[in-house]
Scaffold this motif. Structure first.
Motif, PDB file in Angstrom:
ATOM      1  N   LEU A 169      44.415 -28.026  19.253  1.00 45.43           N
ATOM      2  CA  LEU A 169      45.576 -28.578  18.566  1.00 45.43           C
ATOM      3  C   LEU A 169      46.866 -28.109  19.228  1.00 45.43           C
ATOM      4  O   LEU A 169      47.066 -26.914  19.444  1.00 45.43           O
ATOM      5  CB  LEU A 169      45.566 -28.167  17.089  1.00 45.43           C
ATOM      6  CG  LEU A 169      44.340 -28.608  16.286  1.00 45.43           C
ATOM      7  CD1 LEU A 169      44.423 -28.092  14.859  1.00 45.43           C
ATOM      8  CD2 LEU A 169      44.211 -30.128  16.297  1.00 45.43           C
ATOM      9  N   LYS A 170      47.742 -29.060  19.525  1.00 45.10           N
ATOM     10  CA  LYS A 170      48.978 -28.757  20.234  1.00 45.10           C
ATOM     11  C   LYS A 170      50.068 -28.256  19.287  1.00 45.10           C
ATOM     12  O   LYS A 170      50.011 -28.453  18.076  1.00 45.10           O
ATOM     13  CB  LYS A 170      49.493 -30.011  20.948  1.00 45.10           C
ATOM     14  CG  LYS A 170      48.571 -30.543  22.017  1.00 45.10           C
ATOM     15  CD  LYS A 170      49.253 -31.648  22.815  1.00 45.10           C
ATOM     16  CE  LYS A 170      49.651 -32.810  21.927  1.00 45.10           C
ATOM     17  NZ  LYS A 170      50.293 -33.909  22.699  1.00 45.10           N
ATOM     18  N   LYS A 171      51.063 -27.631  19.860  1.00 51.20           N
ATOM     19  CA  LYS A 171      52.249 -27.221  19.103  1.00 51.20           C
ATOM     20  C   LYS A 171      52.920 -28.461  18.515  1.00 51.20           C
ATOM     21  O   LYS A 171      53.036 -29.490  19.185  1.00 51.20           O
ATOM     22  CB  LYS A 171      53.225 -26.482  20.020  1.00 51.20           C
ATOM     23  CG  LYS A 171      54.523 -26.072  19.337  1.00 51.20           C
ATOM     24  CD  LYS A 171      55.446 -25.339  20.302  1.00 51.20           C
ATOM     25  CE  LYS A 171      56.770 -24.967  19.633  1.00 51.20           C
ATOM     26  NZ  LYS A 171      57.673 -24.240  20.556  1.00 51.20           N
ATOM     27  N   ARG A 172      53.379 -28.349  17.262  1.00 49.00           N
ATOM     28  CA  ARG A 172      53.997 -29.486  16.560  1.00 49.00           C
ATOM     29  C   ARG A 172      55.525 -29.396  16.688  1.00 49.00           C
ATOM     30  O   ARG A 172      56.234 -29.093  15.734  1.00 49.00           O
ATOM     31  CB  ARG A 172      53.562 -29.526  15.099  1.00 49.00           C
ATOM     32  CG  ARG A 172      52.065 -29.703  14.917  1.00 49.00           C
ATOM     33  CD  ARG A 172      51.671 -29.779  13.453  1.00 49.00           C
ATOM     34  NE  ARG A 172      52.340 -30.909  12.793  1.00 49.00           N
ATOM     35  CZ  ARG A 172      53.378 -30.794  11.986  1.00 49.00           C
ATOM     36  NH1 ARG A 172      53.883 -29.587  11.706  1.00 49.00           N
ATOM     37  NH2 ARG A 172      53.930 -31.856  11.418  1.00 49.00           N
ATOM     38  N   SER A 173      56.021 -29.707  17.872  1.00 52.22           N
ATOM     39  CA  SER A 173      57.469 -29.661  18.098  1.00 52.22           C
ATOM     40  C   SER A 173      58.161 -30.665  17.187  1.00 52.22           C
ATOM     41  O   SER A 173      57.678 -31.776  16.981  1.00 52.22           O
ATOM     42  CB  SER A 173      57.776 -29.995  19.559  1.00 52.22           C
ATOM     43  OG  SER A 173      57.151 -29.066  20.408  1.00 52.22           O
ATOM     44  N   GLY A 174      59.307 -30.275  16.643  1.00 54.50           N
ATOM     45  CA  GLY A 174      60.072 -31.138  15.753  1.00 54.50           C
ATOM     46  C   GLY A 174      59.813 -30.890  14.286  1.00 54.50           C
ATOM     47  O   GLY A 174      60.546 -31.388  13.424  1.00 54.50           O
ATOM     48  N   THR A 175      58.768 -30.097  13.969  1.00 55.85           N
ATOM     49  CA  THR A 175      58.426 -29.895  12.562  1.00 55.85           C
ATOM     50  C   THR A 175      59.462 -29.039  11.827  1.00 55.85           C
ATOM     51  O   THR A 175      59.563 -29.110  10.609  1.00 55.85           O
ATOM     52  CB  THR A 175      57.025 -29.257  12.447  1.00 55.85           C
ATOM     53  OG1 THR A 175      56.599 -29.283  11.075  1.00 55.85           O
ATOM     54  CG2 THR A 175      57.021 -27.815  12.938  1.00 55.85           C
ATOM     55  N   ARG A 176      60.232 -28.237  12.552  1.00 47.89           N
ATOM     56  CA  ARG A 176      61.266 -27.428  11.881  1.00 47.89           C
ATOM     57  C   ARG A 176      62.370 -28.316  11.304  1.00 47.89           C
ATOM     58  O   ARG A 176      62.977 -27.964  10.292  1.00 47.89           O
ATOM     59  CB  ARG A 176      61.852 -26.407  12.865  1.00 47.89           C
ATOM     60  CG  ARG A 176      60.838 -25.338  13.286  1.00 47.89           C
ATOM     61  CD  ARG A 176      61.479 -24.245  14.098  1.00 47.89           C
ATOM     62  NE  ARG A 176      60.478 -23.297  14.590  1.00 47.89           N
ATOM     63  CZ  ARG A 176      60.758 -22.222  15.315  1.00 47.89           C
ATOM     64  NH1 ARG A 176      62.024 -21.955  15.618  1.00 47.89           N
ATOM     65  NH2 ARG A 176      59.798 -21.423  15.724  1.00 47.89           N
ATOM     66  N   GLU A 177      62.607 -29.461  11.939  1.00 52.83           N
ATOM     67  CA  GLU A 177      63.583 -30.408  11.386  1.00 52.83           C
ATOM     68  C   GLU A 177      63.095 -30.940  10.040  1.00 52.83           C
ATOM     69  O   GLU A 177      63.879 -31.118   9.104  1.00 52.83           O
ATOM     70  CB  GLU A 177      63.812 -31.570  12.360  1.00 52.83           C
ATOM     71  CG  GLU A 177      64.741 -31.250  13.518  1.00 52.83           C
ATOM     72  CD  GLU A 177      64.157 -30.252  14.508  1.00 52.83           C
ATOM     73  OE1 GLU A 177      62.914 -30.130  14.570  1.00 52.83           O
ATOM     74  OE2 GLU A 177      64.949 -29.591  15.225  1.00 52.83           O
ATOM     75  N   ASP A 178      61.781 -31.168   9.924  1.00 53.61           N
ATOM     76  CA  ASP A 178      61.216 -31.596   8.642  1.00 53.61           C
ATOM     77  C   ASP A 178      61.370 -30.501   7.592  1.00 53.61           C
ATOM     78  O   ASP A 178      61.741 -30.758   6.449  1.00 53.61           O
ATOM     79  CB  ASP A 178      59.727 -31.937   8.803  1.00 53.61           C
ATOM     80  CG  ASP A 178      59.503 -33.218   9.584  1.00 53.61           C
ATOM     81  OD1 ASP A 178      60.474 -33.981   9.776  1.00 53.61           O
ATOM     82  OD2 ASP A 178      58.358 -33.466   9.997  1.00 53.61           O
ATOM     83  N   GLU A 179      61.063 -29.272   7.984  1.00 53.83           N
ATOM     84  CA  GLU A 179      61.184 -28.138   7.064  1.00 53.83           C
ATOM     85  C   GLU A 179      62.608 -28.000   6.554  1.00 53.83           C
ATOM     86  O   GLU A 179      62.842 -27.862   5.337  1.00 53.83           O
ATOM     87  CB  GLU A 179      60.770 -26.848   7.781  1.00 53.83           C
ATOM     88  CG  GLU A 179      60.974 -25.585   6.965  1.00 53.83           C
ATOM     89  CD  GLU A 179      60.806 -24.327   7.804  1.00 53.83           C
ATOM     90  OE1 GLU A 179      61.677 -23.436   7.719  1.00 53.83           O
ATOM     91  OE2 GLU A 179      59.815 -24.244   8.564  1.00 53.83           O
ATOM     92  N   GLU A 180      63.576 -28.075   7.454  1.00 53.79           N
ATOM     93  CA  GLU A 180      64.978 -27.922   7.049  1.00 53.79           C
ATOM     94  C   GLU A 180      65.418 -29.064   6.138  1.00 53.79           C
ATOM     95  O   GLU A 180      66.142 -28.845   5.158  1.00 53.79           O
ATOM     96  CB  GLU A 180      65.853 -27.863   8.298  1.00 53.79           C
ATOM     97  CG  GLU A 180      65.652 -26.589   9.109  1.00 53.79           C
ATOM     98  CD  GLU A 180      66.377 -26.629  10.441  1.00 53.79           C
ATOM     99  OE1 GLU A 180      67.089 -27.640  10.702  1.00 53.79           O
ATOM    100  OE2 GLU A 180      66.243 -25.672  11.229  1.00 53.79           O
ATOM    101  N   ALA A 181      64.975 -30.285   6.435  1.00 54.77           N
ATOM    102  CA  ALA A 181      65.360 -31.436   5.620  1.00 54.77           C
ATOM    103  C   ALA A 181      64.790 -31.312   4.208  1.00 54.77           C
ATOM    104  O   ALA A 181      65.483 -31.571   3.210  1.00 54.77           O
ATOM    105  CB  ALA A 181      64.886 -32.730   6.278  1.00 54.77           C
ATOM    106  N   LEU A 182      63.528 -30.915   4.101  1.00 55.22           N
ATOM    107  CA  LEU A 182      62.890 -30.758   2.786  1.00 55.22           C
ATOM    108  C   LEU A 182      63.513 -29.611   2.002  1.00 55.22           C
ATOM    109  O   LEU A 182      63.771 -29.731   0.798  1.00 55.22           O
ATOM    110  CB  LEU A 182      61.386 -30.518   2.965  1.00 55.22           C
ATOM    111  CG  LEU A 182      60.559 -31.713   3.450  1.00 55.22           C
ATOM    112  CD1 LEU A 182      59.182 -31.259   3.899  1.00 55.22           C
ATOM    113  CD2 LEU A 182      60.441 -32.773   2.365  1.00 55.22           C
ATOM    114  N   GLU A 183      63.758 -28.486   2.674  1.00 57.27           N
ATOM    115  CA  GLU A 183      64.330 -27.332   1.989  1.00 57.27           C
ATOM    116  C   GLU A 183      65.718 -27.659   1.446  1.00 57.27           C
ATOM    117  O   GLU A 183      66.047 -27.351   0.294  1.00 57.27           O
ATOM    118  CB  GLU A 183      64.403 -26.135   2.936  1.00 57.27           C
ATOM    119  CG  GLU A 183      64.940 -24.878   2.271  1.00 57.27           C
ATOM    120  CD  GLU A 183      64.896 -23.667   3.193  1.00 57.27           C
ATOM    121  OE1 GLU A 183      65.110 -22.549   2.689  1.00 57.27           O
ATOM    122  OE2 GLU A 183      64.655 -23.844   4.404  1.00 57.27           O
ATOM    123  N   SER A 184      66.537 -28.298   2.251  1.00 56.08           N
ATOM    124  CA  SER A 184      67.879 -28.658   1.814  1.00 56.08           C
ATOM    125  C   SER A 184      67.839 -29.652   0.660  1.00 56.08           C
ATOM    126  O   SER A 184      68.561 -29.499  -0.336  1.00 56.08           O
ATOM    127  CB  SER A 184      68.654 -29.259   2.994  1.00 56.08           C
ATOM    128  OG  SER A 184      69.890 -29.795   2.563  1.00 56.08           O
TER     129      SER A 184
END
Length: 404
Positions: A169-184
């Motif tokens: 399984l590869k690194k999921r680049s871009g997932t931190r943008e999802d985390e920040e959007a959901l948290e906010s």
């Protein structure tokens, strides 16, 4: 005074026979659920169920019109005139004959007797339809809402797996943008937000067991967002071991988390659900769309290709990024297609003066995501739910919400 919209619905109610009601229930069973349609004793009950799932409102009559085109063309024309002009046909202009509905009193209770054809005038026994003196209860009064009264109103848990320990399984680049959007976003909705990063399969299970054991008496809702690789019926921990969807939701069923009983439990899963690709049929050659995602920036949240169901307990909503057996897509710079559209539509609804329920929002997410083209393929999200009330999310004063 009732609005023309409500008057139109009651007109349809008055002029719908029992057989036509059964036809409507049959045609709608796959849209509002077999159990819900079985519980509908009148057309008003059907309207309430349609409103619950976002298929009927003053500005959305297309589903009702299409059903009536099959069941009763005359009633369909009533809806069509309202959609076009906002007015109703004059009763005198409605061509006779029409079905007759007699209201009789039996054992002090009202029973409706319907007929497909008008009675004959033999023996001078023709009589006018009777009506009750008390107007029916407004449909809006029959809709129940989940209360979101506490501050914070609930807990939002985000499990974000970006780095994986194995080689498959590869690194999921871009997932931190999802985390920040959901948290906010969920912070603005009044939720306390907890973020867990890079959990193994067993750590995911353990974190959820601990959360499920807390007392939710002073909270009104639960949200769990899982961002990871996955396949049909499961997501992956960072150790590349599977966690089934049932293992995600079961700790929060009423038997394990009694203080969450009767409260909405929302799960949003950004992960592939198989190795297949969703295809689409276009009437003409595809043209570049505004905001088209660049091919080199897209990748799939898939795992090795190899099924499990979701608990059917009440008050759950499971928002899947894709349908079973298919991949979902993530932009390595801006986040996943599904989560970013979900946050965009939730934010749009929260900022609107209208009170839009969560199912209507997810329908719009389906529509917007399905319009796109990703690596020359399509993506089709899939919500599943056993919600028993209407859920509306609005922004609250952020100063009142504190991180746990």
């Amino acid at each position: 005074m009732l609005s023309n919209y409500r008057v139109m619905l009651y007109t349809i109610y008055d002029e719908t026979t029992k057989d036509k009601l059964e036809d409507m229930k049959f045609l709608l069973s796959d849209k509002i659920g077999r159990r819900q349609t079985d519980d509908c004793n009148t057309v008003l009950d059907v309207f309430v169920e349609l409103e619950k799932v976002g298929l009927l409102s003053q500005s959305n009559l297309h589903e009702l019109h299409s059903i009536l085109e099959v069941v009763d063309l005359q009633l369909a024309s009533t809806v069509q005139q309202y959609m076009t002009t906002g007015t109703l046909p004059q009763p005198a202009r409605r061509p006779p004959p029409r079905p007759i509905m007699d209201l009789r009193h039996v054992n002090n209770s009202h029973h409706l007797s319907t007929s497909e054809t008008p009675p004959t005038l033999e023996g001078g026994q023709f009589s006018l339809d009777a009506r009750t003196n008390t107007p029916p209860t407004s449909l809006s009064d029959q809709i129940e809402y989940y209360p979101l009264n506490h501050i914070p109103c609930g807990l939002c848990v985000i499990i974000n797996n970006e780095e994986f320990l194995g080689t498959q399984l590869k690194k999921r680049s871009g997932t931190r943008e999802d985390e920040e959007a959901l948290e906010s976003l969920f912070s603005r909705f009044g939720f306390s937000v907890i973020v867990h990063s890079n959990l193994t399969a067993e750590e995911i299970r353990e974190k959820l067991r601990i959360i499920a054991s807390r007392n939710f008496s002073e909270e009104d809702a639960l949200v769990v967002c899982v961002l990871s690789h996955g396949e049909h019926g499961c997501v992956y921990g960072t150790d590349e071991e599977k966690v089934s969807l049932r293992e995600l939701t079961q700790p929060f069923t009423s038997g394990f988390a009694p203080t969450l009983a009767g409260k909405p439990k929302l799960f949003f899963i950004q992960a592939c659900q198989g190795g297949g690709y969703q295809t689409g049929t276009l009437p003409s050659p595809p043209k570049p769309r505004e905001g088209e995602y660049r091919r080199s920036h897209l990748e799939a949240d898939a795992g090795p290709i190899h099924a499990e169901t979701v608990p059917s307990d009440a008050d759950f909503l499971l928002g899947m990024a894709t349908v079973p057996e298919c991949k979902s897509f993530r932009n390595k710079h801006t986040g996943s297609i599904y989560i970013q559209e979900l946050c965009r539509q939730l934010r749009r609804s929260a900022e609107s003066s209208r009170e839009e329920d969560i199912l209507s929002i997810l329908t719009r997410v389906n529509r917007e995501v399905s319009k796109g083209e990703y690596l020359n393929y399509k993506q089709m999200p899939e919500p599943k739910y056993t919600l028993t009330k209407t859920l509306i999310l609005k922004f609250v004063d952020e100063d009142q919400v504190q991180r746990p």
